[in-house]
Design a protein around this motif. Structure first.
Motif, short mmCIF file in Angstrom:
data_model
loop_
_atom_site.label_atom_id
_atom_site.label_comp_id
_atom_site.label_asym_id
_atom_site.label_seq_id
_atom_site.Cartn_x
_atom_site.Cartn_y
_atom_site.Cartn_z
N ASN A 561 0.82 -1.21 0.00
CA ASN A 561 0.00 0.00 0.00
C ASN A 561 0.85 1.26 0.00
O ASN A 561 0.50 2.27 -0.63
CB ASN A 561 -0.94 -0.01 1.21
CG ASN A 561 -2.10 -0.96 1.04
OD1 ASN A 561 -2.32 -1.49 -0.04
ND2 ASN A 561 -2.83 -1.21 2.11
N GLN A 562 1.98 1.21 0.71
CA GLN A 562 2.87 2.37 0.71
C GLN A 562 3.45 2.59 -0.68
O GLN A 562 3.56 3.73 -1.15
CB GLN A 562 4.01 2.15 1.72
CG GLN A 562 4.96 3.34 1.84
CD GLN A 562 4.27 4.62 2.30
OE1 GLN A 562 3.35 4.56 3.13
NE2 GLN A 562 4.69 5.75 1.77
N ALA A 563 3.80 1.52 -1.36
CA ALA A 563 4.33 1.63 -2.72
C ALA A 563 3.27 2.17 -3.68
O ALA A 563 3.57 2.96 -4.59
CB ALA A 563 4.83 0.27 -3.21
N VAL A 564 2.02 1.74 -3.49
CA VAL A 564 0.91 2.26 -4.30
C VAL A 564 0.78 3.76 -4.12
O VAL A 564 0.64 4.53 -5.09
CB VAL A 564 -0.41 1.54 -3.94
CG1 VAL A 564 -1.61 2.29 -4.54
CG2 VAL A 564 -0.39 0.11 -4.42
N LEU A 565 0.83 4.20 -2.86
CA LEU A 565 0.70 5.62 -2.58
C LEU A 565 1.85 6.41 -3.19
O LEU A 565 1.66 7.48 -3.77
CB LEU A 565 0.64 5.85 -1.06
CG LEU A 565 0.42 7.29 -0.60
CD1 LEU A 565 -0.88 7.85 -1.15
CD2 LEU A 565 0.44 7.36 0.92
N GLU A 566 3.07 5.86 -3.08
CA GLU A 566 4.24 6.56 -3.65
C GLU A 566 4.13 6.68 -5.17
O GLU A 566 4.43 7.74 -5.74
CB GLU A 566 5.51 5.80 -3.26
CG GLU A 566 5.87 5.93 -1.78
CD GLU A 566 7.05 5.07 -1.39
OE1 GLU A 566 7.64 4.42 -2.29
OE2 GLU A 566 7.38 5.02 -0.20
N LEU A 567 3.70 5.60 -5.83
CA LEU A 567 3.55 5.68 -7.28
C LEU A 567 2.45 6.66 -7.65
O LEU A 567 2.60 7.46 -8.58
CB LEU A 567 3.25 4.30 -7.87
CG LEU A 567 3.00 4.27 -9.39
CD1 LEU A 567 4.19 4.85 -10.16
CD2 LEU A 567 2.68 2.86 -9.86
N ARG A 568 1.35 6.60 -6.93
CA ARG A 568 0.25 7.52 -7.20
C ARG A 568 0.73 8.97 -7.09
O ARG A 568 0.43 9.81 -7.94
CB ARG A 568 -0.87 7.23 -6.21
CG ARG A 568 -1.99 8.27 -6.17
CD ARG A 568 -3.03 8.04 -7.21
NE ARG A 568 -4.06 9.05 -7.13
CZ ARG A 568 -5.27 8.92 -7.62
NH1 ARG A 568 -5.60 7.82 -8.23
NH2 ARG A 568 -6.16 9.88 -7.50
N GLN A 569 1.47 9.25 -6.03
CA GLN A 569 1.94 10.62 -5.82
C GLN A 569 2.92 11.04 -6.92
O GLN A 569 2.88 12.18 -7.39
CB GLN A 569 2.60 10.72 -4.44
CG GLN A 569 1.59 10.63 -3.30
CD GLN A 569 2.26 10.53 -1.94
OE1 GLN A 569 3.41 10.11 -1.83
NE2 GLN A 569 1.54 10.91 -0.90
N SER A 570 3.79 10.13 -7.32
CA SER A 570 4.77 10.49 -8.35
C SER A 570 4.12 10.62 -9.73
O SER A 570 4.54 11.44 -10.54
CB SER A 570 5.89 9.44 -8.40
OG SER A 570 5.40 8.17 -8.80
N LEU A 571 3.06 9.86 -9.98
CA LEU A 571 2.36 9.97 -11.25
C LEU A 571 1.57 11.26 -11.37
O LEU A 571 1.40 11.81 -12.46
CB LEU A 571 1.42 8.77 -11.45
CG LEU A 571 2.06 7.42 -11.77
CD1 LEU A 571 1.01 6.32 -11.70
CD2 LEU A 571 2.72 7.43 -13.14
N THR A 572 1.07 11.74 -10.24
CA THR A 572 0.21 12.92 -10.27
C THR A 572 0.98 14.22 -10.07
O THR A 572 0.39 15.30 -10.09
CB THR A 572 -0.88 12.82 -9.18
OG1 THR A 572 -0.26 12.58 -7.91
CG2 THR A 572 -1.83 11.68 -9.48
N ASP A 573 2.30 14.12 -9.88
CA ASP A 573 3.14 15.32 -9.77
C ASP A 573 4.09 15.33 -10.96
O ASP A 573 5.03 14.53 -11.04
CB ASP A 573 3.93 15.29 -8.46
CG ASP A 573 4.67 16.60 -8.21
OD1 ASP A 573 4.89 17.36 -9.17
OD2 ASP A 573 5.05 16.85 -7.05
N ILE A 574 3.84 16.23 -11.89
CA ILE A 574 4.58 16.24 -13.15
C ILE A 574 6.07 16.50 -12.94
O ILE A 574 6.90 16.22 -13.80
CB ILE A 574 3.95 17.29 -14.09
CG1 ILE A 574 4.34 17.00 -15.54
CG2 ILE A 574 4.34 18.70 -13.68
CD1 ILE A 574 3.55 17.82 -16.53
N ARG A 575 6.44 17.00 -11.76
CA ARG A 575 7.85 17.33 -11.49
C ARG A 575 8.65 16.12 -11.01
O ARG A 575 9.86 16.18 -10.92
CB ARG A 575 7.92 18.42 -10.43
CG ARG A 575 7.21 19.72 -10.81
CD ARG A 575 7.00 20.59 -9.60
NE ARG A 575 6.15 19.93 -8.62
CZ ARG A 575 5.85 20.44 -7.42
NH1 ARG A 575 6.34 21.63 -7.08
NH2 ARG A 575 5.08 19.77 -6.59
#
Length: 855
Positions: A561-575
């Motif tokens: 779940n932590q990895a899911v959250l990290e990927l989600r955050q990185s996908l939604t931040d264009i930077r």
């Protein structure tokens, strides 16, 4: 270990192996932490002392007590009626403390009836009155109740916020029990969030707050005091049913504190009274809960006796939902004794009963509806886990399918499934033989339960004599756990079962139909089912021509779940570069199956994600060289058992395209006000669609209203809505689509649409929030609800992309779809690849997922 079911008030437990926290969080016991038994008159000395006012005050207090008695007997609708009547009088008298009492209890009644929005409204009305009267302890209590209710809706963020405020107030007023209760409730929320370390920390803090040894000797002191007061009232009034219900609640509180002798004494009193007055439901409750106490004491034969007696009573009175709970508890008991084959048999029976209930063969009572997470899903997951451990992959896949349907039912509240799901999980001949042996072993016990249900003074001499014979025979009957399993014929059946279970006890017609669906796609398609378990990730792959493949990945749920959250955050931040996170999840979700996917010449992955995996697009995983979207088409499904994903589409494209272009829309959701600006590029998006597909009807801004749009939808094969949509976890009534004229349509409203001619519904600017507080059921629910209208498939986005990026992808998608030789899934894949080749980041192309029939 998964949760067993405590009967009455629907508390859940998790102690040593099944820990049972003292908490009002899971179930109706929080009423007992509300104003039960407290006289509003005692709190309001300034009331007018006229005879009429005093009489009205007495009437309100009487109604309050009657509501408590009805609630204790699980008559929640009656309790609600009494408390609402009491509230009207308190309002008439200007009695603010009395209003607080009534409103708090009204909130409890609504929550017990599954009416969470009404419960929140009542608690929210009570809170400012408590603040105005300076009753800090009451404020903390109400905030705790709000936290409990938000938990039940799946809004874990608000649950924690309110529970933390309740803890702060309890600390401020020196309420040690209130501190401990708030902390324990927070622990349950953190467990639901997949954060066991935080949960354990709260449990330890609660123990410290209560004082070492003090909690055990004085369980939930204030609550116990209220319970004992209500018990005395019930005894004085001769209310035997209320007395039995309160004794049961006291027993559960003692069990919470691991005071097993006291728990047994209280529950035995409940059982004795229930049998005396002939209340079969309370009798079954007491037997079930006594069984769980004996489990805690590792007294398995006694636990088996109690649970199976509870099962018999529930069968006798037709309580099928309760029967399913006790069957699940029996399954867990067999597992405790290292008998997985027997555990599977009973867990299958529990699942099959729930499936029959949901399919409408028999409706469950409205006052036992709760979120599925703690009631149903744990049993499904445990069964799938056990089947996978025995490499019974076909059966596990079927359980996962049914679990997804249960998740839909929990979110949408009205998913009845179909004929296939209603059949549940197939039992093998050996498993049926085991159940027959079990039934024969307890045949005399069934008769014994019937005779015991007759009040002693009403038994005939023949019945009394027969009862004595059965009681004596019971001691010699091989009906306890050890005796039953040691019987030669049972041992032989178990041996036969262990040798035959790998034949996969599933209806071959169902599996053949599933493989035929995959073959008929003509896309070299495979079906991927991940199952997220506490200690690992299980991957199940169904191919068109081979038995299901199982791969196990040793990654705990919390880490995943932590990895899911990290990927989600990185996908939604264009930077942010998402590749490291994307590769990490690829290594868990896809790499273990690479050889199998290659062997099947896979082109399309039909994907049924589990839990929080629904919040990330599979297409955005990365193998170190390329994105998964560049290798495979991805077609999401809600559940294979409810999806005909090989049905051929109409190829005559006719598009109804609406766009919200100018202005701003304000939408109120609960206490929040959300603002949605117009999408200038949505207009260009619609113009581009119309340029490519001549049969396109455009509706812009004010023309794009529900009144003008919805009646026309079924005249088109594609409905494209270039506008905002919001997916809200736990609340289909708050998941909505914004129309160009400012109106909104909720997911519940959309369930009334009739769109049998529509091949595809596209929402090109929707948004799904993720904070670890849901299992993605809102995404599953949206896709299913669109299919329920008759539409074959839907495209939605997991986060909102700026409308310029969306316009670029959608223009490519429709250009490809208009070729008529390409499927919806392939058109989406190729549109994504075109943006990848233009060096666009995943933020722009990754969020769009296709749910349903991808042809």
């Amino acid at each position: 270990m998964t949760l067993p079911s405590i009967d009455s008030c629907h508390s859940q437990s998790r102690s040593r192996s099944w820990l049972l926290l003292f908490t009002s969080l899971i179930g109706g016991l929080s009423l007992l932490a509300a104003l039960v038994g407290q006289s509003a008159q005692a709190q309001a000395p300034n009331l007018p002392q006229t005879l009429e006012a005093a009489t009205r005050q007495d009437e309100a207090d009487r109604l309050l007590r009657e509501g408590v008695q009805a609630y204790s007997a699980s008559q929640f609708a009656v309790a609600l009626d009494r408390w609402q009547a009491a509230l009207a009088i308190y309002q008439e008298l200007g009695d603010r403390p009395g209003r607080t009492v009534a409103l708090t209890n009204i909130g409890e009644a609504h929550r017990s009836l599954g009416q969470y929005a009404e419960a929140i409204a009542a608690f929210t009305q009570a809170l400012p009155i408590a603040q105005e009267t300076g009753d800090r302890r009451r404020q903390g209590l109400i905030l705790g109740n709000l936290g409990v209710t938000y938990y039940a809706t799946g809004d874990y963020t608000l649950a924690l916020e309110n529970l933390q405020q309740a803890q702060a107030i309890a600390q401020d007023v020196g309420d040690r029990e209130g501190i401990a209760t708030a902390l324990l409730n927070q622990a349950v929320v953190y467990r639901a969030l997949g954060q066991p370390e935080e949960a354990d920390r709260r449990v330890q803090q609660a123990r410290t707050a209560g004082g070492e040894g003090e909690v055990a000797s004085q369980p939930a002191g204030e609550t116990m005091t209220r319970l004992e007061r209500e018990l005395r009232i019930a005894q004085e009034q001769g209310d035997r049913q209320g007395e039995a219900a309160i004794q049961g609640a006291i027993g559960v509180l003692w069990l919470n504190q691991r005071q097993y002798d006291r728990a047994i004494a209280a529950m035995q009193s409940q059982l004795d009274i229930a049998r005396e007055i002939g209340d079969r439901s309370l009798e079954a409750t007491a037997l079930n809960n006594l069984g769980l106490v004996h489990v805690e004491l590792q007294q398995y034969p006694q636990a088996m006796d109690m649970l199976q007696d509870s099962l018999l009573v529930k069968q006798e009175i037709g309580d099928r939902e309760g029967e399913a709970r006790t069957l699940a508890n029996l399954g867990r008991l067999f597992l405790e004794q290292d008998q997985p084959a027997m555990a599977i048999v009973f867990l299958k029976q529990a699942v099959n009963l729930w499936e029959a209930l949901r399919a409408g063969l028999q409706q469950t009572n409205p006052d036992i509806q709760q979120t599925y997470t703690d009631r149903v899903a744990s049993t499904y997951r445990l069964l799938a886990d056990l089947l996978l451990r025995q490499d019974r992959v076909l059966e596990a896949q079927q359980v996962l399918d049914l679990l997804k349907v249960q998740e839909l039912d929990d979110y949408l509240r009205d998913v009845r499934g179909n004929e296939q799901t209603g059949r549940g999980i197939a039992l093998s001949e050996e498993e049926r033989n085991m159940l027959n042996l079990y039934d024969r072993a307890i045949a005399q016990g069934r008769e014994l339960v019937r005779l015991r249900a007759i009040a002693p003074d009403r038994r005939t001499p023949a019945q009394q004599q027969r009862l004595a014979v059965l009681v004596a025979a019971e001691q010699n009957l091989a009906r306890t756990f050890d005796d039953f399993l040691n019987r030669p014929e049972v041992a032989a059946a178990l041996d036969q079962l262990s040798r035959t279970t790998r034949r996969q006890n599933i209806d071959p017609v169902q599996f053949t139909a599933l493989q035929n669906n995959l073959r008929n796609l003509n896309q070299n398609a495979v079906l991927l089912y991940p199952l997220v378990l506490d200690d690992r990730l299980e991957l199940i792959l169904v191919t068109p021509f081979s038995p299901p493949i199982r791969r196990t990945v040793n990654v705990p749920r919390t880490q995943l779940n932590q990895a899911v959250l990290e990927l989600r955050q990185s996908l939604t931040d264009i930077r942010v570069n998402p590749r490291p996170s994307a590769q990490r999840l690829y290594n868990w979700l896809v790499r273990p199956l690479e050889a199998d996917l290659a062997q099947a010449n896979t082109q399309t992955i039909v994907y049924a994600p589990d839990g929080q995996l629904r919040y990330i697009p599979l297409a955005a995983l990365h193998d170190g060289t390329q994105w998964l979207a560049q290798r495979y088409r991805v077609n999401y499904i809600t559940a294979a058992s409810l999806t005909e994903f090989d049905r051929r589409p109409q190829r005559d494209l006719r598009v109804l395209a609406g766009a919200f272009v100018q202005g701003e829309v304000s939408v109120r959701v609960g206490t929040r006000e959300l603002r949605f600006p117009g999408l200038p590029f949505a207009g260009i998006e619609v113009e581009n669609i119309a340029a490519q597909i001549p049969n396109t009807q455009k509706l812009i801004d004010a023309q794009f209203s529900p009144q003008a749009t919805v009646p026309r939808m079924n005249d088109y094969t594609v409905v494209h809505l270039a506008t905002h949509a919001q997916f809200v976890a736990g609340s289909p009534e708050e998941t909505f689509i914004v129309f160009g004229n400012g109106d909104r349509v909720t997911l519940q409203d959309a369930s009334r649409w009739s769109l049998p001619n529509v091949e595809l519904i596209v929402l090109s600017a929707c948004q799904t929030a993720v904070s670890g507080e849901s299992n993605g059921e809102e995404i599953l629910g949206f896709g299913f609800q669109m299919q329920r209208t008759g539409a074959r498939a839907a495209i939605a986005s997991l986060w909102r992309v700026n409308d310029e990026g969306t316009e670029a992808l959608m223009t490519q998608f429709y250009r490809l779809l208009n070729q008529k030789t390409i499927s919806k899934a392939e058109a989406l894949q190729q549109a994504q690849i075109s943006l990848i080749q233009d060096n666009q980041p995943p933020f722009f192309w990754a969020p769009f997922i296709l749910i349903g029939n991808g042809l």
